[in-house]
Scaffold this motif. Sequence first.
Motif, mmCIF file in Angstrom:
data_model
loop_
_atom_site.group_PDB
_atom_site.id
_atom_site.type_symbol
_atom_site.label_atom_id
_atom_site.label_comp_id
_atom_site.label_asym_id
_atom_site.label_seq_id
_atom_site.Cartn_x
_atom_site.Cartn_y
_atom_site.Cartn_z
ATOM 1 N N GLU A 186 0.645 -0.965 0.022
ATOM 2 C CA GLU A 186 -0.044 0.132 -0.059
ATOM 3 C C GLU A 186 0.518 1.193 0.277
ATOM 4 O O GLU A 186 2.014 1.577 0.886
ATOM 5 C CB GLU A 186 -0.534 -0.381 1.118
ATOM 6 N N MET A 187 0.729 1.407 -1.367
ATOM 7 C CA MET A 187 1.717 3.132 -1.249
ATOM 8 C C MET A 187 0.974 4.034 -0.872
ATOM 9 O O MET A 187 -0.174 5.277 -1.211
ATOM 10 C CB MET A 187 1.655 3.337 -2.806
ATOM 11 N N VAL A 188 0.794 4.256 0.815
ATOM 12 C CA VAL A 188 -0.386 5.356 1.809
ATOM 13 C C VAL A 188 -0.568 6.725 1.224
ATOM 14 O O VAL A 188 0.597 6.704 1.218
ATOM 15 C CB VAL A 188 -0.321 4.784 2.992
ATOM 16 N N MET A 189 -1.687 7.467 1.411
ATOM 17 C CA MET A 189 -1.370 8.113 0.464
ATOM 18 C C MET A 189 -1.403 9.542 2.400
ATOM 19 O O MET A 189 -2.401 9.724 2.928
ATOM 20 C CB MET A 189 -3.078 9.052 -0.036
ATOM 21 N N ASN A 190 -0.694 9.959 2.350
ATOM 22 C CA ASN A 190 -0.165 11.027 3.500
ATOM 23 C C ASN A 190 -1.330 12.425 3.047
ATOM 24 O O ASN A 190 -0.771 12.952 2.170
ATOM 25 C CB ASN A 190 1.010 11.351 3.937
ATOM 26 N N GLN A 191 -1.658 12.711 3.900
ATOM 27 C CA GLN A 191 -2.127 14.345 3.636
ATOM 28 C C GLN A 191 -1.118 15.731 3.696
ATOM 29 O O GLN A 191 -0.939 15.115 4.438
ATOM 30 C CB GLN A 191 -3.447 14.654 4.655
ATOM 31 N N LEU A 192 -1.941 16.287 2.788
ATOM 32 C CA LEU A 192 -0.634 17.492 3.139
ATOM 33 C C LEU A 192 -1.766 18.419 4.021
ATOM 34 O O LEU A 192 -2.900 18.650 4.831
ATOM 35 C CB LEU A 192 -1.093 18.067 1.657
ATOM 36 N N GLU A 193 -0.876 18.886 4.875
ATOM 37 C CA GLU A 193 -1.522 20.226 5.750
ATOM 38 C C GLU A 193 -1.525 21.597 5.670
ATOM 39 O O GLU A 193 -0.342 22.081 5.165
ATOM 40 C CB GLU A 193 -0.662 20.137 7.266
ATOM 41 N N ALA A 194 -2.576 22.237 5.148
ATOM 42 C CA ALA A 194 -2.744 23.569 4.267
ATOM 43 C C ALA A 194 -2.687 24.593 5.527
ATOM 44 O O ALA A 194 -2.728 24.316 6.979
ATOM 45 C CB ALA A 194 -3.959 24.208 3.745
ATOM 46 N N GLU A 195 -3.690 25.941 5.194
ATOM 47 C CA GLU A 195 -3.336 27.082 5.891
ATOM 48 C C GLU A 195 -4.558 26.629 7.612
ATOM 49 O O GLU A 195 -4.973 26.112 7.029
ATOM 50 C CB GLU A 195 -3.297 28.273 5.969
ATOM 51 N N ASP A 196 -4.024 26.802 8.324
ATOM 52 C CA ASP A 196 -5.153 26.342 9.585
ATOM 53 C C ASP A 196 -5.462 25.298 10.679
ATOM 54 O O ASP A 196 -6.267 25.423 10.508
ATOM 55 C CB ASP A 196 -6.786 28.046 9.153
ATOM 56 N N GLY A 197 -4.351 24.581 9.630
ATOM 57 C CA GLY A 197 -4.542 22.877 10.311
ATOM 58 C C GLY A 197 -5.409 21.937 9.277
ATOM 59 O O GLY A 197 -5.744 20.813 9.521
ATOM 60 N N ARG A 198 -6.025 23.183 8.247
ATOM 61 C CA ARG A 198 -6.889 22.114 6.925
ATOM 62 C C ARG A 198 -6.072 20.736 6.330
ATOM 63 O O ARG A 198 -4.643 21.545 6.552
ATOM 64 C CB ARG A 198 -7.387 22.960 6.128
ATOM 65 N N THR A 199 -6.597 19.935 5.833
ATOM 66 C CA THR A 199 -5.984 18.801 5.320
ATOM 67 C C THR A 199 -5.862 18.506 3.999
ATOM 68 O O THR A 199 -8.060 18.392 4.166
ATOM 69 C CB THR A 199 -5.628 17.898 6.278
ATOM 70 N N CYS A 200 -5.867 17.717 2.897
ATOM 71 C CA CYS A 200 -6.468 17.813 1.905
ATOM 72 C C CYS A 200 -5.640 16.807 1.547
ATOM 73 O O CYS A 200 -3.867 16.456 1.749
ATOM 74 C CB CYS A 200 -6.865 18.866 0.812
#
Length: 276
Positions: A186-200
């Motif tokens: 599994e090439m697990v998908m780590n989320q990006l951290e954007a401003e104000d702690g929001r993730t994508c």
Amino acid sequence: FDDAINVENWQIYQEKIFQAKRKNPNGCPIRGTFFVSHQYSDYQKIQKLWEQNHEIALHSITHRGPEGNFYLHFTRELKLILIEGFWRDNATIEDYFDEFVGQANIINKFASVRMEELRGLRVPFLKVGWNRQFLMMKEFGFLYDSSIVAPFTQVPLWPYTLDYKIPHKCLGDNHCPSRSYPGVWEMVMNQLEAEDGRTCVYADQCPSNLNADDIYQMFMHNFKRHYSTSRAPLGLYFHSGWFRRNDYLEVFVKFLQFLEKLPDVYFVTNNQAIEW
């Protein structure tokens, strides 16, 4: 990169991102992984990417979406809820075979990519198909999946095999595998951290109000988060439409140029990461 390869994104990939002058520290050109779906794809261009040693992976034939693929569910209060159910709930082992082995055969026939080099897949909309998906993968010899999104943590996760239980919670309403599939990665998908702690997960899922400077800082922050903690590979996930904003494309190229100067940072395909 997800979805079709065609004239709409060809110039972005060839002339902006994967310029011949961009090299890894060992002198080899930087490379990426393309999860290709059938509709609207130009197989001559897919063949060209493969000849340039990019990885071609599978993203289904139909990329079946919400339209026409809802089933109806009534709650106790008799409120009607529409649920996107095909990939996660309704697709059978045979459906997964038809969609992914079928797409492998199409790519092999029309782009001349060798079957043994079509090693990985990503399910549309990241709607993981529970054991049905992974039984098909094990039976037909796929090396890896890259559809599972990990809950956000400050210390990113490394890719892992499915010999054992996945090392994190199954995020959202997905159905992650519950059995062992030895040798399947599994090439697990780590989320990006954007401003104000929001993730994508995908860059195009990040807050739409971010300007170019915000995007650059987001990429830098997440690179440093990976680089200074677990050193887990930093996955950058895109649909090509995100690059149609010229300011976003320019800051992404600026980010690439920063990374190119580092002596221990490599741009590799998923398969290269697993081989390493």
